[in-house]
Design an enzyme around this catalytic site. Structure first.
Site, PDB file in Angstrom:
ATOM      1  N   ASP A  68       0.730  -1.168   0.065  1.00  0.00           N
ATOM      2  CA  ASP A  68      -0.069   0.013   0.026  1.00  0.00           C
ATOM      3  C   ASP A  68       0.999   1.357   0.001  1.00  0.00           C
ATOM      4  O   ASP A  68       2.077   1.275   0.377  1.00  0.00           O
ATOM      5  CB  ASP A  68      -1.135  -0.034   1.085  1.00  0.00           C
ATOM      6  CG  ASP A  68      -0.409  -0.693   2.377  1.00  0.00           C
ATOM      7  OD1 ASP A  68       0.789  -0.482   2.463  1.00  0.00           O
ATOM      8  OD2 ASP A  68      -1.093  -1.166   3.216  1.00  0.00           O
ATOM      9  N   ASN A 137      -7.644  -3.424  14.261  1.00  0.00           N
ATOM     10  CA  ASN A 137      -8.815  -3.677  13.907  1.00  0.00           C
ATOM     11  C   ASN A 137      -9.212  -4.810  12.984  1.00  0.00           C
ATOM     12  O   ASN A 137     -10.132  -5.232  12.343  1.00  0.00           O
ATOM     13  CB  ASN A 137      -9.563  -2.599  12.894  1.00  0.00           C
ATOM     14  CG  ASN A 137      -8.874  -2.204  11.838  1.00  0.00           C
ATOM     15  OD1 ASN A 137      -7.978  -2.634  11.355  1.00  0.00           O
ATOM     16  ND2 ASN A 137      -9.419  -0.898  10.951  1.00  0.00           N
ATOM     17  N   HIS A 139      -7.395  -5.472   9.963  1.00  0.00           N
ATOM     18  CA  HIS A 139      -7.179  -5.129   8.734  1.00  0.00           C
ATOM     19  C   HIS A 139      -5.720  -6.068   7.979  1.00  0.00           C
ATOM     20  O   HIS A 139      -4.874  -5.891   8.966  1.00  0.00           O
ATOM     21  CB  HIS A 139      -6.945  -3.593   8.133  1.00  0.00           C
ATOM     22  CG  HIS A 139      -6.016  -2.789   8.518  1.00  0.00           C
ATOM     23  ND1 HIS A 139      -5.936  -1.476   8.851  1.00  0.00           N
ATOM     24  CD2 HIS A 139      -4.602  -2.896   9.029  1.00  0.00           C
ATOM     25  CE1 HIS A 139      -4.757  -0.736   9.313  1.00  0.00           C
ATOM     26  NE2 HIS A 139      -4.017  -1.935   9.249  1.00  0.00           N
ATOM     27  N   GLU A 144      -9.652  -2.401   5.118  1.00  0.00           N
ATOM     28  CA  GLU A 144     -10.397  -2.122   6.495  1.00  0.00           C
ATOM     29  C   GLU A 144     -11.487  -3.125   6.422  1.00  0.00           C
ATOM     30  O   GLU A 144     -11.996  -3.706   5.415  1.00  0.00           O
ATOM     31  CB  GLU A 144     -10.856  -0.730   6.475  1.00  0.00           C
ATOM     32  CG  GLU A 144      -9.656   0.415   6.469  1.00  0.00           C
ATOM     33  CD  GLU A 144      -8.653   0.234   7.568  1.00  0.00           C
ATOM     34  OE1 GLU A 144      -8.827  -0.588   8.390  1.00  0.00           O
ATOM     35  OE2 GLU A 144      -8.025   1.306   7.606  1.00  0.00           O
TER      36      GLU A 144
HETATM   37  C1  F6R Z   1       1.473  -1.500   6.025  1.00  0.00           C
HETATM   38  C2  F6R Z   1       0.110  -2.456   6.173  1.00  0.00           C
HETATM   39  C3  F6R Z   1      -0.673  -2.459   7.458  1.00  0.00           C
HETATM   40  C4  F6R Z   1       0.042  -2.639   8.866  1.00  0.00           C
HETATM   41  C5  F6R Z   1      -0.581  -2.732   9.883  1.00  0.00           C
HETATM   42  C6  F6R Z   1       0.180  -2.932  11.274  1.00  0.00           C
HETATM   43  O1  F6R Z   1       1.967  -1.750   4.693  1.00  0.00           O
HETATM   44  O2  F6R Z   1      -0.170  -2.707   5.394  1.00  0.00           O
HETATM   45  O3  F6R Z   1      -1.561  -3.484   7.141  1.00  0.00           O
HETATM   46  O4  F6R Z   1       0.865  -4.029   8.382  1.00  0.00           O
HETATM   47  O5  F6R Z   1      -1.463  -1.519   9.987  1.00  0.00           O
HETATM   48  O6  F6R Z   1       0.949  -1.923  11.468  1.00  0.00           O
HETATM   49  P1  F6R Z   1       2.144  -1.973  12.391  1.00  0.00           P
HETATM   50  O7  F6R Z   1       2.933  -2.724  11.882  1.00  0.00           O
HETATM   51  O8  F6R Z   1       2.744  -0.363  12.422  1.00  0.00           O
HETATM   52  O9  F6R Z   1       1.641  -2.438  13.673  1.00  0.00           O
END
Ligand code: F6R
Length: 242
Positions: A68, A137, A139, A144
């Protein structure tokens, strides 16, 4: 359930386990296509991959696709994922920059950018090994809760909770972009192999729901129960509700 679950003590051992899997993948197939994540979770993995590279590991034939990118942030913005990848991995290993793909958050036609990204993944022969973190959450990527399982790369309105979770990287919460381009659930599920990493108690509920909950769009990561080859690498805190 097909999920292979590895519970380790802490962030460092989670990183070591996941880095070992990536290492094995590139040894077996030097021209592997990797799917990469950003955020806090994979930082230790990238650090170890840089160490492996310093001891001779070759990235010259590897191709990467990031999950992303924020809409509106260019490659030089300190919080863009392109910049993150440059800082933590790409500038420190011998990867060919032309084989590192991240959605373009500055594209004028975002829909066309999404189609282009899916086409690039297809042309590369699909993703061999996808690395995932998980949101509090549930994701994966920026898919989401509520995202259709059939989704391909798409423009996402970030959830309130995601904006709050990610505000720590920005000077203030109003600077967090509200939209992103994300690989879709279907794009992620097409990866041949997946590693889902999680560290810390804030991820324990999401990990429980992903592993033991019903497969539902309300918890995007629960779709991984349907994938034939997922390894969950979690530390004790993230695994505390399993
Ligand atoms: C990042 C991504 C997100 C993160 C998730 C956890 O490229 O796709 O899904 O993996 O938000 O974020 P952290 O690792 O910062 O807790």
């Amino acid at each position: 359930m097909a999920m292979n679950i590895v519970v380790v003590a802490n962030f460092d051992s989670m990183s070591a386990e996941a880095a070992k899997i990536v290492y094995g993948q590139i040894m077996r197939k030097p021209n592997s296509v990797l799917g990469l994540a950003t955020g806090s979770t994979p930082l230790g993995v990238y650090k170890l991959l840089v160490e492996y590279h310093n001891r001779g590991m070759d990235f010259s034939r590897v191709t990467t696709f990031n999950l992303d990118e924020y809409v509106g942030l260019g490659p030089d913005h300190p919080q863009s994922y392109r910049r993150y990848m440059h800082e933590h991995l790409f500038s420190k290993v011998n990867i060919n920059p032309e084989r590192t793909f991240i959605p373009n958050g500055l594209a004028e036609d975002l829909e066309a950018e999404c189609r282009r990204y899916d086409e690039l993944i297809r042309q590369a022969g699909g993703i061999d090994l996808q690395i995932l973190g998980i949101g509090t959450n549930g994701h994966i990527g920026f898919n989401e809760p509520g995202t259709e399982f059939g989704s391909t790369t798409h423009v996402v309105d970030l959830a309130e909770s995601t904006i709050r979770d990610n505000a720590r990287f920005f000077e203030s919460i109003d600077q967090v972009p509200t939209r992103a381009i994300s690989m879709g659930i279907k794009s992620i599920m097409q990866a041949k192999e997946i590693i889902l990493m999680a560290s810390g108690g804030s991820k324990a509920d999401a990990i429980y729901a992903a592993v033991h909950g019903p497969v539902t769009t309300a918890v995007p990561a629960s779709v991984l129960q349907l994938h034939p080859s997922v390894t969950l690498v979690v530390d004790q805190a993230a695994a505390s509700k399993l």
